[in-house]
Design an enzyme around this catalytic site. Structure first.
Site, PDB file in Angstrom:
ATOM      1  N   ASP A   1       0.797  -1.282   0.092  1.00 47.38           N
ATOM      2  CA  ASP A   1      -0.075   0.042  -0.073  1.00 47.38           C
ATOM      3  C   ASP A   1       0.877   1.389   0.016  1.00 47.38           C
ATOM      4  OD1 ASP A   1      -3.015   1.166   0.766  1.00 47.38           O
ATOM      5  OD2 ASP A   1      -1.358   2.187   1.721  1.00 47.38           O
TER       6      ASP A   1
ATOM      7  N   PHE B   1      -5.552   2.358   0.515  1.00 43.50           N
ATOM      8  CA  PHE B   1      -5.656   1.628  -1.064  1.00 43.50           C
ATOM      9  C   PHE B   1      -5.787   0.045  -0.773  1.00 43.50           C
ATOM     10  CE2 PHE B   1      -3.702   5.822  -2.367  1.00 43.50           C
ATOM     11  CZ  PHE B   1      -4.775   6.298  -2.592  1.00 43.50           C
ATOM     12  N   ASP B   2      -5.436  -0.281   0.107  1.00 42.26           N
ATOM     13  CA  ASP B   2      -5.644  -1.727   0.408  1.00 42.26           C
ATOM     14  C   ASP B   2      -6.965  -2.103   0.853  1.00 42.26           C
ATOM     15  OD1 ASP B   2      -3.329  -3.466   0.023  1.00 42.26           O
ATOM     16  OD2 ASP B   2      -2.489  -2.937   1.923  1.00 42.26           O
ATOM     17  N   VAL B   3      -7.742  -1.057   1.568  1.00 46.04           N
ATOM     18  CA  VAL B   3      -8.926  -1.150   1.897  1.00 46.04           C
ATOM     19  C   VAL B   3      -9.881  -0.900   0.766  1.00 46.04           C
ATOM     20  CG1 VAL B   3     -10.871  -0.206   3.465  1.00 46.04           C
ATOM     21  CG2 VAL B   3      -8.510  -0.778   4.301  1.00 46.04           C
TER      22      VAL B   3
END
Length: 384
Positions: A140, A168-170
Site C-alpha cells: 500500500d 488503498f488496500d481497503v
C-alpha cells in the site's frame, strides 16, 4: 450464522493474505458467505503485525479475518495441493492476491481452473496489474507514493505524508467485493463465472476522484495544500480557544449562516467572498477573519452552535473519541465476533438480512478441518 443472510450458501476459497484480499473476503463473510482462509504453515503475515495485540493476537490480523475458518496447506506438498484443489472444486468464488502469475505453477490460477469450472468466479488482486508492472510488490505504501496520493498529502511546503492507514488496500478490497457480487449476479443469469481483476494502483487512481479527474480532464496537477480543499473555502481546520475545529462550507447558504453564527454577518456582503470561486481566490484574506471570530470559544461549544444552525463542522478527535461519538449518536460501532471479541461493526445494514459475526478471527488452522469434513473433501492428516 443466521439463515437470513445475503450470501447464504456462497462458498469462498480465500487464498489471499495481508489486507486487500482478506478485507474483501471478510466483507463477504459478514454477509453470510462461508470463507475458508487457506494459509501457509507460517500463516498470514499479519498474524505477526504487532503491537498492538489483544489476548496475544495481533489486532491487525483481527481487523480483517472474522467469520472465517483457517486451513493450513503447503502448495508444494502434493497432498496439500490436492486438498486445496478439492476445496476450490466446491467453492463458488476464489480470491487471491499472489504476485501476478504466482499460482500458475500449482495449477491454481484462473486459466488452469476455468476449463473444468466454467461457473467459477475468480478474483485476482495485484499491486500493479499483470502487464509491465507485474514484477512490482503490491504494498500500500508504494501505491500511495506512485499514485500521487502522497504528493497531495501534507503541508504545502512540507514533506509528503502517507495516509494514517492502508487506505488503498481497503479501497481495493471494497472494489473487489463489488466485482465479485456483480460476477455472482452475472452467473445467476448466464450460468457462467468469470475472472475479476483489480489492482491497487488502478483502485487508487479511481478513488482519488476529483484529484485525478483534474489532471485527466483539465491537465491540472493537484498540489499539496495541507488541510485545505482545492475547490472549496472555508473547508479546513481552524483554531479555537482550545482545540482545532473543522469547518466544511460547501455552498453560499452555509457560508452566510457561518458568518451570522460567528458574529461577522458583514463578511456575507464583502464582494471578495460572494461566491465559492471568489472565496477560493481570496482565502488568504478570509481565513484571518474567521480565526479571529472563533477565538473566544472552544471547539466543543462552536461545534454545538454551528451544528444547530446548519453549518457543517467537527472537532478533531482521537479514534477513541470517534468511536465514543458514534456510540452517542446511536450508530453502535462496536460488535462482538464469536460472542467474545470486540470488533468494529460492518457499516452495512440490511432491513431483512442483517450481517452477523458468529466466528472470531481464527487461530492458525482453526475450523478448517471441521469444514473440510463437512464438505467431504480429502481429509488433512495434520493441522498445527
Amino acid at each position: 450464522m443466521s439463515d437470513q443472510v445475503p450470501l447464504q450458501g456462497v462458498v469462498v476459497a480465500d487464498l489471499s493474505r495481508i489486507l486487500a484480499g482478506p478485507y474483501c473476503t471478510m466483507l463477504l463473510a459478514d454477509m453470510g458467505a462461508t470463507v475458508i482462509k487457506i494459509e501457509s504453515p507460517d500463516g498470514d503475515d499479519t498474524r505477526r503485525f504487532a503491537p498492538p495485540v489483544h489476548e496475544d493476537v495481533a489486532t491487525y490480523f483481527q481487523s480483517a479475518n472474522r467469520n472465517k475458518r483457517s486451513l493450513v496447506l503447503d502448495f508444494a506438498q502434493a497432498d496439500d495441493l490436492a486438498t486445496a484443489k478439492a476445496v476450490i472444486a466446491r467453492a463458488d468464488v476464489v480470491v487471491e492476491n499472489f504476485k501476478a502469475g504466482g499460482l500458475r505453477r500449482f495449477g491454481l490460477d484462473y486459466e488452469s481452473l476455468a476449463p473444468d469450472r466454467p461457473e467459477l468466479v475468480y478474483a485476482s488482486i495485484t499491486g500493479f496489474g499483470t502487464g509491465d508492472g507485474a514484477h512490482l510488490a503490491g504494498y500500500d505504501l508504494m501505491v500511495q507514493a506512485l499514485s500521487g496520493f502522497m504528493d497531495t498529502t501534507g503541508a504545502q511546503h512540507g514533506e509528503p505524508f502517507r495516509g494514517g492507514f492502508a487506505l488503498f488496500d481497503v479501497l481495493t478490497g471494497l472494489h473487489t467485493a463489488l466485482g465479485i457480487l456483480a460476477a455472482l449476479r452475472h452467473r445467476e443469469r448466464s450460468g457462467t463465472g468469470q475472472l475479476v481483476e483489480t489492482n491497487l494502483l488502478s483502485a487508487a487512481l479511481s478513488s482519488m476522484v476529483n484529484q485525478t479527474q483534474a489532471f485527466a480532464a483539465a491537465g491540472v496537477v493537484p498540489r499539496r495544500m495541507g488541510n485545505q480543499h482545492p475547490s472549496l473555502y472555508p473547508y479546513e481546520p481552524f483554531p479555537t480557544a482550545d482545540l482545532p475545529l473543522v469547518i466544511a462550507v460547501g455552498n453560499d447558504a452555509q457560508f452566510a449562516r457561518l458568518c451570522v453564527a460567528v458574529g461577522r454577518s458583514d463578511l456575507v456582503l464583502d464582494p471578495r467572498f460572494a461566491a465559492p470561486a471568489l472565496r477560493n481566490e481570496h482565502r488568504d484574506a478570509l481565513r484571518p477573519e474567521i480565526v479571529a471570530a472563533l477565538a473566544d470559544r472552544g471547539a466543543a461549544e462552536w461545534f454545538d452552535l454551528l451544528t444547530s444552525v446548519g453549518v457543517p463542522s467537527a472537532p478533531i478527535q482521537t479514534i477513541e473519541d470517534g468511536i465514543r461519538f458514534a456510540e452517542r449518536i446511536g450508530l453502535e460501532p462496536i460488535a462482538l465476533a464469536g460472542r467474545t471479541l470486540p470488533i468494529v461493526r460492518n457499516p452495512l445494514t440490511f432491513s431483512q438480512t442483517p450481517v452477523d459475526y458468529p466466528i472470531a478471527p481464527p487461530a492458525l488452522g482453526e475450523g478448517g478441518q471441521e469444514l473440510l469434513d463437512r464438505m467431504s473433501a480429502p481429509a488433512k492428516k495434520r493441522n498445527p
